[in-house]
Design a protein around this motif. Structure first.
Motif: not given
Length: 159
Positions: A71-82
């Motif tokens: 949002k507005q160039g900022e990371v606000i969440g993440f998710a990874c796999h493997e």
């Protein structure tokens, strides 16, 4: 803290949710290698060192095995796999102030869809602490009996 099993061939459609989030200025996208340091630092700052390490592994794959909410160039969440072992989803996290908007669901579905496109029929959601009901409701995941600590049992320091 069991692992959970989810069918990848029967996932709900994510299109309407992604569009609604875009309308709120939130974009869900696959991470790019040029953003690695910013994303890994975000995870280390807001979550755990273990998750930071796991997130870093996501960038060893091409395409990258990490999706982010921005949002507005900022990371606000993440998710990874493997990133722990093959066919495992996680870790994942959303900043507290953005929870409840569907970001975690969107990130989950993007990762699981990518795993399905990679040829998996099922996936494991690893080491689920507080989100059993969320995964059950969102993707029909079921707890795997006697699965803790599972693949994590050989960690030098569990937790």
């Amino acid at each position: 803290m069991p692992d959970m099993l989810v069918k990848l061939y029967d996932l709900p459609d994510n299109g309407a949710l992604l569009e609604r989030l875009r309308g709120q200025g939130i974009v869900i996208k696959r991470a790019m290698t040029g953003d690695k340091q910013a994303i890994v630092d975000f995870v280390g700052r807001h979550f755990t060192e273990s998750w930071r390490n796991e997130c870093e592994v996501a960038f060893a794959h091409l395409p990258v095995h990490c999706y982010i909410a921005v949002k507005q160039g900022e990371v606000i969440g993440f998710a990874c796999h493997e990133v722990v072992v093959k066919n495992f989803f996680g870790p994942t996290g959303v900043l507290d102030e953005y929870r409840g908007l569907g970001i975690g669901k969107a990130l989950l579905l993007e990762c699981l869809s990518a795993m399905h496109q990679n040829g998996y029929g099922y996936a494991i959601i690893g080491w689920v602490e507080d989100a059993l009901a969320f995964y059950e409701k969102t993707v029909g995941a079921i707890a795997i009996p006697d699965s803790f600590p599972g693949v994590f049992r050989d960690l030098i320091k569990l937790g």
